[in-house]
Enzyme design. Structure first.
Site, mmCIF file in Angstrom:
data_model
loop_
_atom_site.group_PDB
_atom_site.id
_atom_site.type_symbol
_atom_site.label_atom_id
_atom_site.label_comp_id
_atom_site.label_asym_id
_atom_site.label_seq_id
_atom_site.Cartn_x
_atom_site.Cartn_y
_atom_site.Cartn_z
ATOM 1 N N LYS A 1 -4.973 6.346 -5.590
ATOM 2 C CA LYS A 1 -4.495 7.734 -5.652
ATOM 3 C C LYS A 1 -4.721 8.271 -7.059
ATOM 4 O O LYS A 1 -4.348 7.620 -8.041
ATOM 5 C CB LYS A 1 -3.000 7.801 -5.322
ATOM 6 C CG LYS A 1 -2.699 7.609 -3.829
ATOM 7 C CD LYS A 1 -1.232 7.865 -3.545
ATOM 8 C CE LYS A 1 -0.878 7.532 -2.115
ATOM 9 N NZ LYS A 1 -0.748 8.662 -1.219
ATOM 10 N N ASP B 1 7.254 -2.411 3.658
ATOM 11 C CA ASP B 1 6.149 -1.475 3.896
ATOM 12 C C ASP B 1 5.777 -0.708 2.622
ATOM 13 O O ASP B 1 4.605 -0.479 2.354
ATOM 14 C CB ASP B 1 6.568 -0.488 5.003
ATOM 15 C CG ASP B 1 5.451 0.485 5.365
ATOM 16 O OD1 ASP B 1 4.302 0.027 5.516
ATOM 17 O OD2 ASP B 1 5.723 1.694 5.485
ATOM 18 N N LYS C 1 11.632 7.068 5.533
ATOM 19 C CA LYS C 1 10.964 7.922 6.524
ATOM 20 C C LYS C 1 11.961 8.895 7.127
ATOM 21 O O LYS C 1 13.172 8.705 7.030
ATOM 22 C CB LYS C 1 10.371 7.045 7.623
ATOM 23 C CG LYS C 1 9.274 6.127 7.100
ATOM 24 C CD LYS C 1 8.256 5.811 8.163
ATOM 25 C CE LYS C 1 7.115 4.980 7.623
ATOM 26 N NZ LYS C 1 6.062 5.748 7.010
ATOM 27 N N HIS D 1 3.299 -0.969 -2.535
ATOM 28 C CA HIS D 1 2.914 0.230 -3.267
ATOM 29 C C HIS D 1 3.783 0.515 -4.508
ATOM 30 O O HIS D 1 3.270 0.704 -5.599
ATOM 31 C CB HIS D 1 2.996 1.463 -2.366
ATOM 32 C CG HIS D 1 2.177 1.359 -1.117
ATOM 33 N ND1 HIS D 1 0.912 0.839 -1.095
ATOM 34 C CD2 HIS D 1 2.442 1.735 0.161
ATOM 35 C CE1 HIS D 1 0.428 0.908 0.140
ATOM 36 N NE2 HIS D 1 1.337 1.438 0.925
ATOM 37 N N GLU E 1 9.257 10.298 2.796
ATOM 38 C CA GLU E 1 8.331 10.902 3.755
ATOM 39 C C GLU E 1 9.102 11.678 4.816
ATOM 40 O O GLU E 1 10.223 11.302 5.171
ATOM 41 C CB GLU E 1 7.503 9.815 4.449
ATOM 42 C CG GLU E 1 6.636 9.029 3.504
ATOM 43 C CD GLU E 1 5.795 7.992 4.243
ATOM 44 O OE1 GLU E 1 4.659 8.312 4.602
ATOM 45 O OE2 GLU E 1 6.278 6.878 4.463
ATOM 46 N N HIS F 1 -3.872 1.148 -1.181
ATOM 47 C CA HIS F 1 -4.515 2.455 -1.400
ATOM 48 C C HIS F 1 -3.768 3.304 -2.428
ATOM 49 O O HIS F 1 -4.315 4.267 -2.943
ATOM 50 C CB HIS F 1 -4.717 3.204 -0.079
ATOM 51 C CG HIS F 1 -3.479 3.822 0.490
ATOM 52 N ND1 HIS F 1 -2.506 3.099 1.121
ATOM 53 C CD2 HIS F 1 -3.054 5.104 0.512
ATOM 54 C CE1 HIS F 1 -1.542 3.915 1.510
ATOM 55 N NE2 HIS F 1 -1.842 5.140 1.156
HETATM 56 C C1 BG6 Z 1 1.211 3.019 4.197
HETATM 57 C C2 BG6 Z 1 2.492 2.714 4.909
HETATM 58 O O1 BG6 Z 1 0.766 1.886 3.509
HETATM 59 O O2 BG6 Z 1 1.409 4.098 3.285
HETATM 60 C C3 BG6 Z 1 2.978 3.943 5.659
HETATM 61 O O3 BG6 Z 1 2.299 1.647 5.828
HETATM 62 C C4 BG6 Z 1 3.085 5.121 4.710
HETATM 63 O O4 BG6 Z 1 4.225 3.687 6.290
HETATM 64 C C5 BG6 Z 1 1.801 5.303 3.915
HETATM 65 O O5 BG6 Z 1 3.344 6.278 5.489
HETATM 66 C C6 BG6 Z 1 1.992 6.360 2.835
HETATM 67 O O6 BG6 Z 1 0.816 6.599 2.144
HETATM 68 P P1 BG6 Z 1 0.027 7.981 2.280
HETATM 69 O O7 BG6 Z 1 -1.028 7.898 1.269
HETATM 70 O O8 BG6 Z 1 -0.490 7.996 3.691
HETATM 71 O O9 BG6 Z 1 1.012 9.063 2.062
#
Ligand code: BG6
Length: 455
Positions: free
Chosen positions: A169, A222, A326, A227, A203, A165
């Protein structure tokens, strides 16, 4: 949209991902000019009535800010099927219930997805069936290769959407416009002018009850394996001749093939840490190892840093620092391009000596260019100024964008098989070094900026 997708079938309909991200994204898509009516089928292991499912769909659409007649009609006509997706007979029943060509979205843990794909080999898939798969794709290079082989036995690559995803963005996609629609940037975008690149996704969120998945993945897998390496590929790729799926993804894969842990040293180029008890936004957090479902013996990191070198003409010698973690103090989520200092500053120009810097913020979405210019007082004293712009949010959120790709048969924003494998190849030596404890695992207090020794 290509008309041929008749049904969106969500496997794992009862899960958190479906509720929090997929359905709100679908609602936004249906509301937009790009939406059209489709049949929505929810499939889950647990029993649920159609009415319960429809009410969940309506609630998630509402959470995503959706209200059009079209989304209401889709929610109302939506159905739920209870099924075990590892059983061919159940899969056949699901396919029989779908109207027209189905798009099967696997919102499932990786091992369940793998089992379901194995069973799909025993079922006759309707022509044109599209598969959407959530990350992580496999657990290492070998399993990713095996999964990719299995998928292409089911349908051609152009019908496979590996979802990341971050590629949906809008700020990440802005890298394309910024680089390739402005001479001013693309001309400086190379080792000659760039000192280093930081891609950071810190995060404040902690584990959030996801131990079952996260404790086996950790921050490196992760966030960085998927990403951030893909974001890096957009930042570092050669200009594609178009942004269609083949050109764009070809350029992304090409630059990933040139990427390695910095100087080929997986130990020196990586750091890992996990949080101890602390407070974030006034809320107390337990230490990661005390979180429910966590096995301390796995030594799972909640903060990872990896420096990558890209061995090609454009980037030789430029470190790309990738970091994500995190339970940190700030949501620092940005791409920072630090330029080299000028080769000579005329004697007499005094003041700020830091080189110019371009920052693309992912939260909130903005671009800032930090420059040195003549200050207010003496014209020969440099001041730091910021040129900045905030972006309006994209029409669709990331999941709306990736769902649009799936339903319209456009794989531009989905991850190609070779890119997935390259990402595993890049982090493989780091994971191996960490497993052997060749890199110590540091601690940081939840709510801090990370281990003090890293700063
Ligand atoms: C996800 C991870 O793919 O992306 C999560 O598994 C993470 O750990 C998240 O928090 C972050 O993406 P977004 O768009 O939710 O901030």
């Amino acid at each position: 949209m290509v008309e041929h997708i008749g049904s969106l079938v969500i496997l794992g309909a009862g899960g958190d991902l479906t509720k929090r991200l997929l359905l709100p994204g679908l609602g936004q898509l249906l509301d937009s000019d790009r939406g059209y009516e489709i049949q929505l089928l929810g499939v889950g292991f647990d029993p649920m009535t159609n009415a319960e499912w429809q009410s969940r769909v309506r609630q998630s659409f509402k959470d995503g800010g959706t209200s059009s007649a079209r989304s209401k009609a889709v929610a109302k006509a939506s159905r739920y099927l209870q099924a075990d997706v590892s059983k061919p007979d159940d899969l056949q029943r699901i396919l029989d219930a779908a109207t027209g060509v189905p798009a099967l979205y696997f919102a499932l843990p990786p091992h369940v997805t793998i089992a379901a794909c194995a069973s799909l080999e025993k079922v006759k898939l309707p022509k044109g069936t599209v598969l959407g798969l959530e990350k992580p794709f496999g657990t290492d290079l070998r399993s990713a290769e095996a999964l990719n082989r299995q998928l292409t036995r089911l349908v051609p690559e152009k019908q496979i959407h590996r979802i990341d995803h971050f590629l949906g963005k809008s700020t990440v996609l802005n890298v394309l416009g910024l680089r390739f629609a402005n001479r001013i940037f693309e001309n400086v975008w190379r080792a000659e002018n760039i000192e280093c690149v930081d891609i950071v996704f810190d995060e404040t969120l902690a584990l959030e009850g996801r131990a079952g998945y996260y404790d086996k993945a950790g921050a490196l897998v992760d966030m960085i394996q998927s990403h951030l390496l893909l974001v890096m590929s957009l930042v570092a790729m050669e200009p594609p001749s178009s942004i269609d799926a083949d050109d764009l993804r070809g350029s992304m894969a090409q630059v990933l093939r040139a990427a390695h842990p910095w100087k080929g040293d997986a130990v020196a180029s990586s750091k890992r840490a996990r949080y101890t008890a602390g407070t974030i936004d006034g809320q107390k957090l337990p230490s990661y190892v005390k979180e429910k479902g966590v096995d301390p013996a796995l030594k799972t990191e909640t903060l990872a840093e990896l420096t990558i070198g890209i061995e090609n003409w454009r980037w030789a010698g430029v470190p790309f620092h990738l970091r994500s973690g995190k339970a940190l103090a700030d949501k620092r989520q940005q791409i920072v391009i630090t330029l080299k200092d000028v080769p000579h500053r005329p004697y007499g120009l005094i003041g700020h000596t830091e080189p110019a810097k371009l920052t693309l913020d992912l939260n909130p979405d903005s671009i800032t260019l930090d420059l040195n210019i003549n200050g207010e007082g003496s014209p020969f004293t440099m001041d730091r100024v910021q040129l900045g712009v905030n972006f309006a949010p994209g029409e669709l959120g990331p999941y709306g964008e990736v769902l649009y790709g799936i339903l319209s048969g456009d794989t531009t924003l989905s991850v190609r098989a070779d890119a997935v494998e390259e990402c595993w190849r890049i982090v493989g030596p780091v994971l191996a070094a960490w497993r052997k404890d060749a890199v110590p695992i540091d601690d940081y207090r939840a709510g801090s900026a990370g281990p003090a020794s890293w700063r």
